[in-house]
Design a protein around this motif. Sequence first.
Motif, PDB file in Angstrom:
ATOM      1  N   GLU A 173       0.861  -1.189   0.000  1.00 37.22           N
ATOM      2  CA  GLU A 173       0.000   0.000   0.000  1.00 37.22           C
ATOM      3  C   GLU A 173       0.889   1.229   0.000  1.00 37.22           C
ATOM      4  O   GLU A 173       0.460   2.311   0.371  1.00 37.22           O
ATOM      5  CB  GLU A 173      -0.931   0.006   1.207  1.00 37.22           C
ATOM      6  N   GLN A 197      -5.986  -6.024   1.904  1.00 36.43           N
ATOM      7  CA  GLN A 197      -6.268  -6.027   0.473  1.00 36.43           C
ATOM      8  C   GLN A 197      -6.251  -7.419  -0.173  1.00 36.43           C
ATOM      9  O   GLN A 197      -7.218  -7.835  -0.784  1.00 36.43           O
ATOM     10  CB  GLN A 197      -5.276  -5.111  -0.236  1.00 36.43           C
ATOM     11  N   LYS A 200      -8.972  -9.794   1.204  1.00 39.16           N
ATOM     12  CA  LYS A 200     -10.371  -9.553   0.819  1.00 39.16           C
ATOM     13  C   LYS A 200     -10.593  -9.972  -0.624  1.00 39.16           C
ATOM     14  O   LYS A 200     -11.659 -10.447  -0.986  1.00 39.16           O
ATOM     15  CB  LYS A 200     -10.814  -8.127   1.114  1.00 39.16           C
ATOM     16  N   ARG A 219       1.095   0.680   9.164  1.00 41.38           N
ATOM     17  CA  ARG A 219       2.000   1.207   8.138  1.00 41.38           C
ATOM     18  C   ARG A 219       3.163   1.919   8.808  1.00 41.38           C
ATOM     19  O   ARG A 219       2.951   2.817   9.625  1.00 41.38           O
ATOM     20  CB  ARG A 219       1.257   2.169   7.193  1.00 41.38           C
ATOM     21  N   GLN A 233      -9.520   0.798   9.532  1.00 37.87           N
ATOM     22  CA  GLN A 233     -10.252   1.017   8.279  1.00 37.87           C
ATOM     23  C   GLN A 233     -11.618   0.342   8.348  1.00 37.87           C
ATOM     24  O   GLN A 233     -11.775  -0.689   8.990  1.00 37.87           O
ATOM     25  CB  GLN A 233      -9.495   0.378   7.109  1.00 37.87           C
ATOM     26  N   HIS A 447      -2.897   0.813  -5.771  1.00 40.72           N
ATOM     27  CA  HIS A 447      -2.060  -0.348  -5.462  1.00 40.72           C
ATOM     28  C   HIS A 447      -2.060  -1.258  -6.673  1.00 40.72           C
ATOM     29  O   HIS A 447      -2.865  -1.086  -7.582  1.00 40.72           O
ATOM     30  CB  HIS A 447      -2.500  -1.035  -4.167  1.00 40.72           C
ATOM     31  N   GLY A 487     -10.988   5.241  -0.179  1.00 45.03           N
ATOM     32  CA  GLY A 487     -10.635   5.056  -1.580  1.00 45.03           C
ATOM     33  C   GLY A 487     -10.641   3.601  -1.935  1.00 45.03           C
ATOM     34  O   GLY A 487     -10.538   2.733  -1.058  1.00 45.03           O
ATOM     35  N   SER A 489     -11.061   0.712  -5.661  1.00 46.06           N
ATOM     36  CA  SER A 489     -10.993   0.530  -7.110  1.00 46.06           C
ATOM     37  C   SER A 489     -11.676  -0.762  -7.517  1.00 46.06           C
ATOM     38  O   SER A 489     -11.964  -1.613  -6.679  1.00 46.06           O
ATOM     39  CB  SER A 489      -9.530   0.470  -7.555  1.00 46.06           C
ATOM     40  N   ARG A 491     -10.908  -4.151  -9.266  1.00 51.81           N
ATOM     41  CA  ARG A 491      -9.639  -4.881  -9.249  1.00 51.81           C
ATOM     42  C   ARG A 491      -9.435  -5.681 -10.526  1.00 51.81           C
ATOM     43  O   ARG A 491     -10.378  -5.990 -11.252  1.00 51.81           O
ATOM     44  CB  ARG A 491      -9.582  -5.873  -8.087  1.00 51.81           C
ATOM     45  N   GLY A 532     -13.821  -2.780  -4.569  1.00 51.12           N
ATOM     46  CA  GLY A 532     -14.173  -2.398  -3.206  1.00 51.12           C
ATOM     47  C   GLY A 532     -13.510  -1.104  -2.821  1.00 51.12           C
ATOM     48  O   GLY A 532     -13.020  -0.358  -3.684  1.00 51.12           O
ATOM     49  N   LEU A 533     -13.472  -0.885  -1.549  1.00 56.10           N
ATOM     50  CA  LEU A 533     -12.819   0.315  -1.049  1.00 56.10           C
ATOM     51  C   LEU A 533     -12.633   0.219   0.445  1.00 56.10           C
ATOM     52  O   LEU A 533     -13.105  -0.738   1.079  1.00 56.10           O
ATOM     53  CB  LEU A 533     -13.608   1.580  -1.427  1.00 56.10           C
ATOM     54  N   ALA A 534     -11.919   1.172   1.004  1.00 59.34           N
ATOM     55  CA  ALA A 534     -11.751   1.230   2.449  1.00 59.34           C
ATOM     56  C   ALA A 534     -11.843   2.689   2.882  1.00 59.34           C
ATOM     57  O   ALA A 534     -11.349   3.577   2.186  1.00 59.34           O
ATOM     58  CB  ALA A 534     -10.412   0.642   2.853  1.00 59.34           C
TER      59      ALA A 534
HETATM   60  N1  ASP Z   1      -6.635  -1.427   0.378  1.00 57.98           N
HETATM   61  C1  ASP Z   1      -6.897  -0.098  -0.049  1.00 57.98           C
HETATM   62  C2  ASP Z   1      -6.268   0.883   0.932  1.00 57.98           C
HETATM   63  O1  ASP Z   1      -5.924   0.527   2.044  1.00 57.98           O
HETATM   64  C3  ASP Z   1      -8.342   0.212  -0.166  1.00 57.98           C
HETATM   65  C4  ASP Z   1      -8.984  -0.554  -1.268  1.00 57.98           C
HETATM   66  O2  ASP Z   1      -8.502  -0.486  -2.403  1.00 57.98           O
HETATM   67  O3  ASP Z   1     -10.011  -1.176  -1.002  1.00 57.98           O
HETATM   68  O4  ASP Z   1      -6.145   2.047   0.622  1.00 57.98           O
END
Ligand code: ASP
Length: 600
Positions: A173, A197, A200, A219, A233, A447, A487, A489, A491, A532-534
Amino acid sequence: MYRDHTCGELRIGNVGQIVTLAGWVQRSRKLGGMTFIDLRDRYGITQLVVEADAAAELVDVATSLGREYVIQAVGEVVERQSKNPKMPTGDIEIKLQRIHILNKSVTPPFTIEDESDGGEDLRAKYRYLDLRRRPLQRALALRHRIAQEVRNYLDGQGFMEIETPYLIKSTPEGARDFVVPSRMNPGQFYALPQSPQTFKQLLMVAGFDRYMQIVRCFRDEDLRADRQPEFTQIDCEMSFVEQEDVLNMFEGMMRTLFKNVLDVDIPNPLPRMNWFDAMDRYGSDKPDIRFGMTIHEITPLAQGKGFGVFDTAKYVGGICVPGAADYSRKQLDELTEWVKRPQVGAKGLIYIKFNEDGTVKSSVDKFFSPEDLWKIGEALEAKKGDLALILSGDSSRKVQTMLGVLRLEMGSRLGLRDPKVFAPLWIVDFPLFEWDEEENRWNAMHHPFTAPKPEHLDWYLSDKQEDIAKVCANAYDFVLNGNELGGGSIRIHDAKIQQRIFEILGFSQEEAEYKFGFLIHAFQYGAPPHGGLAFGFDRVCALFGGCDSIRDYIAFPKNNQGRDVMIESPSKIDQIQLDELEIELRKPEQESLPRSPRHP
Ligand code: ASP
């Protein structure tokens, strides 16, 4: 039973009842022979009173109470002589019959009231005491409430909460991993997840088509203001969806949160802005759209008049600050110094004042006639009374970014960034890659699992750098008031495309196999289209609470150096532990604790 009511509960309707409360002594004071005690728990504060003619024993105990003693108090609810309309319990008080001291307290290092006298470091060291204060209790209550709302909404939409592991392999990330050495596999390390990521996405392969988790992520970054090495998240993924489905689902979630938590209606549908527009007009991919003052390019108007700085620049652009034409010389000098700070990085600042009387005054009067300046003014949408601020340079993105920072500063100075006003929007159509000048290679903007737009197939298959630069993604950010709240996307679910993207990102096949082989293999077994997103949960809470800092919304946060000063972590570890892990430190005498017997 320790208590039959809380300290936030009793009202005038309870007068006459005999009640038992338990809590902490916030304050006690003597007044004309009577003793008043403010008793606190997380529900509120209730005033206790010991009358002057009460039993001597009771008076003795009441006067012996120190701050933060834990007591149980029994007495009758009575109407107060002088009511306190600021307190929900302010109409009553408890006429005490008995007090039990349940536990004493040493004198706390700071006052535990709404406004504490303790400095930040001291409060961090005694976080458990700081957490007794009402602002922090409220913040954590808000956090809890938002978490419940999120779970309710997503549960209602068929999402399953599934936990993913913390001891994993690197997830890219964009930050460094925190690593955990493995005792059973000496020389090998787990990485803590930067996000769930990859897991999921594997859950999508496994058929759990709507996944959610309120999850801790780790991180290891140089800590910029208000970042935490571990944070939470709201992480989500869906199968058989396109971008539109994801945006609608989570717009719905945010709308529900705003309504149920804050009683705020956000626009329906939410505005969307493409990434390039955001950069051009706001100099940021997380624009604060609570106010205008957008950036305009004026390169053609600014060049050819003999002003060298503009003539040699690749890009000249500006913003127009409404009603600021009366800025004094001193204010303008200060602003010029401000843009030269390393955080902004401009070399200088050009201004034009469009005065109320129609005259113009600028720092480049020598080169530009009033007509020229008004033409620039038109391009910047200036009116009489406005102040134009102009920057130039050899990279449009860099200048726009500086103008973006200046725009936010001017917005703040003009009071246009009210935390009670909410202006959410989606930023869409991000570039898939960004060029890393230092490393001389492409990085994934989001990512490496983000899908390129299918219509950009020819570009990402091309080996020309300028084609790669044009590839965009179905990636999106949820932005609120200049903050990226979330954010995600659509995949890649095709192993071949995933391999091509790894290739562009400079992973050799072996490296990709070593790092993400499990994912590439999984994609060979019928991976559904997914996305998806977070959301950054801590930040959602802070912004809902009208606060800039996420720290207040985390029970036990780390400080700016990534330290928990309460438990004094990180800390050295024992030589025995190091030996077990087969880890040798470069400076053993400084870095480890001496051998000591293991605690049971
Ligand atoms: N894993 C991504 C992030 O932590 C979020 C995602 O793309 O669902 O920013």
